[in-house]
Write a protein that holds these residues in place. Sequence first.
Motif, short mmCIF file in Angstrom:
data_model
loop_
_atom_site.label_atom_id
_atom_site.label_comp_id
_atom_site.label_asym_id
_atom_site.label_seq_id
_atom_site.Cartn_x
_atom_site.Cartn_y
_atom_site.Cartn_z
N LEU A 107 -6.50 12.28 -2.74
CA LEU A 107 -6.17 10.87 -3.13
C LEU A 107 -4.81 10.79 -3.94
N LEU A 108 -4.08 9.96 -3.11
CA LEU A 108 -2.44 9.83 -3.69
C LEU A 108 -2.16 8.43 -3.90
N GLN A 109 -1.37 8.20 -4.80
CA GLN A 109 -1.19 6.79 -5.24
C GLN A 109 -0.42 6.04 -4.20
N ALA A 110 0.18 6.54 -3.22
CA ALA A 110 0.76 5.77 -2.27
C ALA A 110 -0.24 5.52 -1.02
N LYS A 111 -1.57 6.00 -1.21
CA LYS A 111 -2.63 5.47 -0.23
C LYS A 111 -3.54 4.57 -0.55
N VAL A 112 -3.21 4.10 -2.20
CA VAL A 112 -4.31 2.98 -2.61
C VAL A 112 -3.34 2.08 -3.36
N THR A 113 -3.90 0.96 -3.76
CA THR A 113 -3.38 -0.19 -4.34
C THR A 113 -3.51 0.13 -5.94
N LYS A 114 -2.58 -0.49 -6.62
CA LYS A 114 -3.11 -0.73 -8.21
C LYS A 114 -4.50 -1.20 -8.40
N ALA A 122 3.28 -6.52 -0.20
CA ALA A 122 3.81 -6.49 -1.49
C ALA A 122 3.39 -5.00 -1.96
N ALA A 123 2.30 -4.52 -1.49
CA ALA A 123 1.71 -3.42 -2.27
C ALA A 123 2.39 -2.20 -1.84
N THR A 124 2.89 -2.42 -0.51
CA THR A 124 3.37 -1.07 0.25
C THR A 124 5.10 -1.08 0.25
N LEU A 175 8.63 -0.66 10.50
CA LEU A 175 7.79 -1.97 10.81
C LEU A 175 7.04 -1.78 9.72
N ILE A 176 6.65 -2.66 8.87
CA ILE A 176 5.47 -2.60 7.89
C ILE A 176 4.52 -3.63 8.29
N ALA A 177 4.62 -4.61 9.37
CA ALA A 177 3.56 -5.56 9.56
C ALA A 177 4.06 -5.83 11.10
N ILE A 178 2.79 -6.25 11.76
CA ILE A 178 2.91 -6.67 13.29
C ILE A 178 2.16 -8.05 13.02
N ASP A 179 2.80 -9.29 13.06
CA ASP A 179 1.98 -10.59 13.00
C ASP A 179 1.70 -10.71 11.62
N GLN A 180 0.13 -10.45 11.39
CA GLN A 180 -0.35 -10.25 9.95
C GLN A 180 -1.19 -9.10 9.64
N GLN A 181 -0.87 -8.11 10.97
CA GLN A 181 -1.62 -6.90 10.80
C GLN A 181 -0.67 -5.97 9.99
N THR A 182 -1.17 -5.33 9.13
CA THR A 182 -0.32 -4.03 8.36
C THR A 182 -0.99 -2.91 8.40
N ASP A 183 -2.04 -2.90 9.01
CA ASP A 183 -3.21 -1.51 9.26
C ASP A 183 -2.17 -0.44 10.30
N GLU A 184 -1.77 0.80 9.61
CA GLU A 184 -1.01 1.70 10.49
C GLU A 184 -1.95 2.51 11.62
N GLN A 185 -3.34 2.39 11.54
CA GLN A 185 -4.28 2.98 12.46
C GLN A 185 -4.56 2.16 13.44
N ARG A 186 -3.96 1.02 13.76
CA ARG A 186 -4.43 0.01 14.99
C ARG A 186 -3.48 0.58 15.86
N ASN A 187 -4.62 0.65 17.16
CA ASN A 187 -3.98 1.37 18.42
C ASN A 187 -3.97 0.61 19.56
N ASN A 188 -4.68 -0.54 19.59
CA ASN A 188 -4.68 -1.51 20.78
C ASN A 188 -3.36 -2.23 20.83
N PRO A 189 -2.89 -2.57 22.14
CA PRO A 189 -1.78 -3.03 22.04
C PRO A 189 -1.81 -4.68 21.82
N THR A 190 -0.83 -5.18 21.26
CA THR A 190 -0.85 -6.65 20.96
C THR A 190 0.18 -7.67 21.27
N THR A 196 7.48 -7.60 11.02
CA THR A 196 8.09 -7.43 9.47
C THR A 196 8.76 -6.15 9.28
N VAL A 197 10.08 -5.93 8.84
CA VAL A 197 10.56 -4.80 8.61
C VAL A 197 10.97 -4.76 7.00
N GLU A 198 11.16 -3.46 6.65
CA GLU A 198 11.59 -3.16 5.30
C GLU A 198 13.02 -3.04 5.28
#
Length: 273
Positions: A107-114, A122-124, A175-190, A196-198
């Motif tokens: 468990l790493l600090q970068a993988k969970v929020t405060k 904002a958390a990422t 890229l940190i978000a696609i539309d309103q989605q920030t889950d990096e494990q999403r695989n289905n094309p949309t 959103t970029v950092e």
Amino acid sequence: MRMIFGLVLLAGLALAGFAIHTAQNRFSQYKSALASSQQAVVPVKDVYVVRRQLRYGDPLRPSDVRSISWPANSIPAGAFGSMDEIFPQGETGIRTVLRVMERDEPLLQAKVTKPGQEAGIAATLTPGMRAFTLQVDVNSGVSGFLRPGDRVDVYWTGGGGDGGVTRLIEPNMPLIAIDQQTDEQRNNPTIARNVTVEAPPAVVAKLAQAQATGRLSLALVGVQDETESESVEATLREVMGAEETAARRDVCTVRTRKGSDVVLIPVPCPADG
């Protein structure tokens, strides 16, 4: 008879002495081996790992983690060493998972929020960086195959000499978000409308100006590609050739309306002067 008894007794004592001597040697060897093995033991510390697979957005609870011994000289950066670090006393809010973690993964600090923080952009964000949204479509957004965590090169197309210019303005943007989605494990094309970029504030200003004065296109960077694109620029003259570009400049158009349709009719351009 007494002589035979004495000889048997002496033989027995000799055998007993030999057995004791052999046992002492074996015991000394065992102690030496044990001492050597203790010296070779790697020092360890407690590190907390997850008991089960946790996905983006899952709440982190005490029952989801356990401690294991980990080599002290190779503890992952950001690892937790105690339950009090993970669940501070007096904190009522829960932590939320930001990235997928498999069973027994540290468990790493970068993988969970405060504690108490939601799993939003904002958390990422990396300290000193800003989130900026770019408008895209099916063509400029790599046909919907982008997902959070990818890297892209950003190209700008705008007005200029010889019919316009396309220029690479920022390479390898995360890229940190696609539309309103920030889950990096999403695989289905949309088909995304926004990505959103950092970026640092100076790059954000450049992107805002580019988006306001031209059209932005994205080029996906390979996962294993560590190279950085050099300065790239292409004009209409380079794409179509000098002769055809000159020919296009000699042809003008006139707008005419046919019913509800507007038709462009090519006509010779008037002479200058």
